[in-house]
Design a protein around this motif. Structure first.
Motif, PDB file in Angstrom:
ATOM      1  N   HIS A 126     -12.502   3.430  -2.762  1.00 23.76           N
ATOM      2  CA  HIS A 126     -10.666   2.526  -3.391  1.00 23.76           C
ATOM      3  C   HIS A 126      -9.928   3.451  -3.594  1.00 23.76           C
ATOM      4  O   HIS A 126     -10.074   4.827  -4.242  1.00 23.76           O
ATOM      5  CB  HIS A 126     -11.480   1.857  -4.568  1.00 23.76           C
TER       6      HIS A 126
ATOM      7  N   ALA B 132       0.734  -0.956  -0.213  1.00 25.22           N
ATOM      8  CA  ALA B 132      -0.071   0.119  -0.079  1.00 25.22           C
ATOM      9  C   ALA B 132       0.608   1.142   0.043  1.00 25.22           C
ATOM     10  O   ALA B 132       2.031   1.865   0.974  1.00 25.22           O
ATOM     11  CB  ALA B 132      -1.369  -0.062   0.890  1.00 25.22           C
TER      12      ALA B 132
ATOM     13  N   HIS C  86      -6.900   3.643   6.485  1.00 24.26           N
ATOM     14  CA  HIS C  86      -5.846   2.353   6.647  1.00 24.26           C
ATOM     15  C   HIS C  86      -6.700   1.657   5.070  1.00 24.26           C
ATOM     16  O   HIS C  86      -7.746   2.348   4.630  1.00 24.26           O
ATOM     17  CB  HIS C  86      -5.563   1.834   7.978  1.00 24.26           C
TER      18      HIS C  86
ATOM     19  N   VAL D 263     -16.276   0.668   4.967  1.00 28.27           N
ATOM     20  CA  VAL D 263     -15.462   1.241   3.362  1.00 28.27           C
ATOM     21  C   VAL D 263     -15.615   2.906   2.549  1.00 28.27           C
ATOM     22  O   VAL D 263     -17.276   2.851   2.493  1.00 28.27           O
ATOM     23  CB  VAL D 263     -15.135  -0.273   2.530  1.00 28.27           C
TER      24      VAL D 263
ATOM     25  N   VAL E  69     -10.781   2.476   4.061  1.00 28.14           N
ATOM     26  CA  VAL E  69     -11.363   1.860   5.686  1.00 28.14           C
ATOM     27  C   VAL E  69     -11.506   2.906   6.709  1.00 28.14           C
ATOM     28  O   VAL E  69     -10.280   3.676   6.729  1.00 28.14           O
ATOM     29  CB  VAL E  69     -11.088   0.649   6.277  1.00 28.14           C
TER      30      VAL E  69
ATOM     31  N   ALA F 237      -7.180  -5.068  -1.907  1.00 27.53           N
ATOM     32  CA  ALA F 237      -8.270  -5.241  -2.680  1.00 27.53           C
ATOM     33  C   ALA F 237      -7.524  -6.514  -3.634  1.00 27.53           C
ATOM     34  O   ALA F 237      -8.524  -7.869  -3.872  1.00 27.53           O
ATOM     35  CB  ALA F 237      -9.453  -4.174  -2.985  1.00 27.53           C
TER      36      ALA F 237
ATOM     37  N   VAL G  24      -6.792  -1.855   3.161  1.00 24.88           N
ATOM     38  CA  VAL G  24      -6.698  -2.545   2.791  1.00 24.88           C
ATOM     39  C   VAL G  24      -6.383  -3.540   1.919  1.00 24.88           C
ATOM     40  O   VAL G  24      -7.338  -3.242   0.607  1.00 24.88           O
ATOM     41  CB  VAL G  24      -7.823  -2.996   3.577  1.00 24.88           C
TER      42      VAL G  24
ATOM     43  N   TRP H 107      -6.587  -0.624  -3.728  1.00 25.83           N
ATOM     44  CA  TRP H 107      -7.139  -1.256  -1.462  1.00 25.83           C
ATOM     45  C   TRP H 107      -8.144  -0.298  -1.570  1.00 25.83           C
ATOM     46  O   TRP H 107      -8.661   0.956  -1.937  1.00 25.83           O
ATOM     47  CB  TRP H 107      -6.064  -0.449  -1.265  1.00 25.83           C
ATOM     48  N   ARG H 108      -8.664  -0.879  -0.277  1.00 23.08           N
ATOM     49  CA  ARG H 108     -10.145  -0.282   0.193  1.00 23.08           C
ATOM     50  C   ARG H 108      -9.389   0.760   1.173  1.00 23.08           C
ATOM     51  O   ARG H 108      -9.073   0.898   1.810  1.00 23.08           O
ATOM     52  CB  ARG H 108     -10.826  -1.213   0.782  1.00 23.08           C
TER      53      ARG H 108
ATOM     54  N   GLY I 298     -14.336   1.259  10.981  1.00 23.78           N
ATOM     55  CA  GLY I 298     -14.369   0.574   9.369  1.00 23.78           C
ATOM     56  C   GLY I 298     -14.928   0.384   8.550  1.00 23.78           C
ATOM     57  O   GLY I 298     -14.908  -0.578   8.150  1.00 23.78           O
TER      58      GLY I 298
END
Length: 87
Positions: free
Chosen positions: A43, A12, A22, A40, A34, A26, A24, A31-32, A38
Motif C-alpha cells: 500500500h 492517486a 498501478h 497487490v 498492484v 483503497a 487502486v 492506494w493498493r 494483478g
C-alpha cells in the motif's frame, strides 16, 4: 497540523518512473500498489508532514495479519520502488 483525512487526496499520485504498477484506491489517501500480474505488492499511504506531503510504503505481514511500515518518502515513486524491491 492537518489530519490525514483532511489532507486526503482521492486522486492517486502520478508515478513518473517506469515501475509498471498501478494504484487502486483503497481509502482516502491510501492506494493498493498492484503489479502487472494483478498481485497487490503493498500500500501507498499519503501523509501530511510540516514540510509537505510524504508517502508511506506499507506491506501486509501475513503471519501477524498487520501492516508494517517499510519507510516514508518524499515522492510516491520512491515509496513504490521500496515496495517493488523489498520482496
Amino acid at each position: 497540523m492537518r489530519t490525514l483525512i483532511e489532507a486526503g487526496s482521492s486522486r492517486a499520485p502520478r508515478l513518473t518512473t517506469g515501475a509498471h504498477v498501478h494504484l487502486v484506491p483503497a481509502a482516502p489517501s491510501l492506494w493498493r500498489v498492484v503489479d502487472p500480474g494483478g498481485i497487490v505488492i503493498g500500500h501507498l499511504q499519503e501523509t501530511v508532514h510540516p514540510a509537505g506531503v510524504r508517502f508511506r510504503a506499507r506491506r501486509l505481514h501475513a503471519t501477524s495479519h498487520r501492516f508494517r511500515d517499510l519507510g516514508e518518502f518524499w515522492s510516491a515513486d520512491e515509496a513504490v520502488e521500496c515496495l517493488r524491491f523489498a520482496r
